[in-house]
Design an enzyme around this catalytic site. Structure first.
Site, PDB file in Angstrom:
ATOM      1  N   CYS A  74       9.814  55.010  32.552  1.00 40.94           N
ATOM      2  CA  CYS A  74      11.032  55.790  32.422  1.00 40.94           C
ATOM      3  C   CYS A  74      10.937  56.737  31.237  1.00 40.94           C
ATOM      4  O   CYS A  74      10.295  56.431  30.233  1.00 40.94           O
ATOM      5  CB  CYS A  74      12.245  54.871  32.244  1.00 40.94           C
ATOM      6  SG  CYS A  74      12.769  54.099  33.786  1.00 40.94           S
TER       7      CYS A  74
ATOM      8  N   HIS B  66       7.251  49.949  30.961  1.00 42.30           N
ATOM      9  CA  HIS B  66       8.592  50.435  30.668  1.00 42.30           C
ATOM     10  C   HIS B  66       8.477  51.603  29.696  1.00 42.30           C
ATOM     11  O   HIS B  66       7.500  51.706  28.942  1.00 42.30           O
ATOM     12  CB  HIS B  66       9.452  49.335  30.037  1.00 42.30           C
ATOM     13  CG  HIS B  66       9.929  48.300  31.013  1.00 42.30           C
ATOM     14  ND1 HIS B  66      10.784  48.604  32.051  1.00 42.30           N
ATOM     15  CD2 HIS B  66       9.673  46.971  31.103  1.00 42.30           C
ATOM     16  CE1 HIS B  66      11.039  47.502  32.736  1.00 42.30           C
ATOM     17  NE2 HIS B  66      10.376  46.497  32.184  1.00 42.30           N
TER      18      HIS B  66
END
Length: 438
Positions: free
Chosen positions: A303, A253
């Protein structure tokens, strides 16, 4: 939306932000197909994150969305304003729409063309084979194929030898370098991060790919923030004198972070994050002397923020592949003050710039989410792996990353959301991977 209507929204943005009641027009825009439920939720969530002036923030984001929602968006927005009795704003936009169209520019006069005299061509002597200097780096032309397109077809292309005009990095060591893969899949329950189903597929693909490209591959799974730093520190302390290159792959992430060089940060499974600029610092010319002058490549599947890109309208000739049930690798934007911890003081001696010979390839544009298929892995890694398989024999890395950008840009999640990879390239030469001899 056509250019004239976009310009009206941009000129009147201050009034729209200060006066618009966005919650009143959501249902009308939804029923007309201008917005989706996901887009409305996105507008509301982003406004709540800022929290100081949620109505103004919703209005500002709504206007931005309208500019991307096609030729009907402006008219539909006017209708919704009338229906909700926001007549002052509707009149304001309509008065801008009736502005006179500027006169077209005069067409320049066609100049008179005078043909030049034809000269007899010079007969240059074709050099014999012995006249050509030997260069072991040159590749003999062969018949090649580029990567398959979305429909599975392969397009042949003319053979292309490597360019002689630009120098390229030496890649002759065996193995050519170390590739560290950090694959974070299962996150602590007390963090706000979901497990990254499908990431193991990415890890296995890249492990096989970099082994095939003659790298010594090290894979670490489910690393906390401190463990990510430990692995990078250990990698920097190794003696890379016998190697020609080093690769770091991080699958996790990610989020935004304060930076002055490379944007973004990646999360450990404990939810804490490491800025990308600190990750790259471990291997720079000052902190890892045995990699000085050698290419250091970073591939980040994470991301860059929490914004979702809905793209913009293109002609029907631009085809996109629609994918469903995708997941993102993001949490809300970080406000952490974690900044550069390794100082780079200037050196009075002649030397190379500290961040040179580095390339950081991001799966998505800074600030935006990165999509992952739970069954096939991430769009970025799936495409990168395929491009490396088919093109590493002939194309340099920067060229292949442009191919990756192009292919990923044509995919969409749920027929709506888009993704745009990119890279920060500080390489001084062309980079060609080692490829197995056939």
């Amino acid at each position: 939306m056509d250019r004239r209507h976009k310009e009206i929204l941009q000129r009147k943005r201050r009034e729209l932000v200060s006066q618009l009641e966005p919650s009143d027009v959501y249902d009308g825009l939804l029923s007309r197909g201008i917005l989706t439920d996901d887009m409305i939720d996105e507008i509301k969530v982003r406004a709540l994150e800022k929290s100081s002036r949620p109505r103004r923030d919703q209005a500002r984001q709504l206007v931005k969305y309208l500019e991307t929602r096609g030729s009907r968006a402006f008219t539909a927005f006017l209708e919704c304003l009338r229906e909700t009795e926001q007549h002052t704003l509707a009149d304001l936009l309509e008065s801008g729409d009736s502005a006179p169209v500027s006169a077209p520019l005069p067409v320049p006069t066609q100049p008179t063309i005078i043909p030049l005299p034809v000269r007899k061509p010079v007969d240059f002597k074709k050099p014999e084979r012995d006249d050509i200097p030997e260069d072991k780096h040159l590749v003999k032309p062969t018949t090649l194929l580029i990567a398959p397109t979305q429909n599975g077809t392969e397009m042949p292309r003319p053979p292309r030898p490597r360019s002689e005009s630009i120098p390229f990095y030496k890649m002759e060591a065996n193995p050519c370098g170390i590739c560290l893969i950090i694959n974070n899949v299962e996150f602590d329950t007390n963090s706000v991060l979901k497990n990254r189903k499908g990431s193991d597929i990415d890890s296995e693909k890249l492990e096989r790919r970099f082994r095939a490209l003659n790298f010594e591959v090290i894979v670490k799974r489910n690393a906390k923030c401190k463990h990510i730093k430990h692995e990078l520190s250990s990698l920097a302390k190794k003696d890379h004198s016998a190697y020609d290159c080093c690769v770091v792959v991080i699958l996790s992430h990610g989020t935004e972070a304060n930076h002055n060089r490379f944007p973004g940060a990646v999360h450990g499974v404990d939810g804490l994050s490491v800025p990308v600029q600190i990750i790259t610092n471990y291997l720079n010319g000052q902190n890892c002397p045995s990699l000085q002058g050698k290419p250091k490549l970073f591939f980040i599947q994470a991301c860059g923020g929490n914004m979702r890109d809905t793209g913009f309208e293109v002609s029907s000739e631009e085809h996109t592949a629609v994918r469903l049930d995708e997941q993102v690798d993001a949490i809300p934007t970080s406000s952490s003050s974690d900044s550069l911890s390794l100082s780079d003081e200037p050196d009075a001696r002649a030397t190379l710039p500290t961040p040179c010979d580095m390339l950081v390839s991001y799966s998505t544009f800074p600030g935006y989410v990165s999509w992952r298929d739970t069954n096939k892995g991430s769009w970025y890694v799936e495409t990168l792996d395929r491009i490396l398989e088919y093109n590493a024999t002939t194309d340099d890395l920067a060229t292949m990353l442009i191919m990756v950008n192009n292919e990923v840009s044509q995919i969409s999640a749920n027929g709506l959301y888009k993704q745009m990879p990119g890279s920060f390239n500080f390489l001084r030469k062309l980079f060609f991977f080692q490829v197995p001899k056939t």
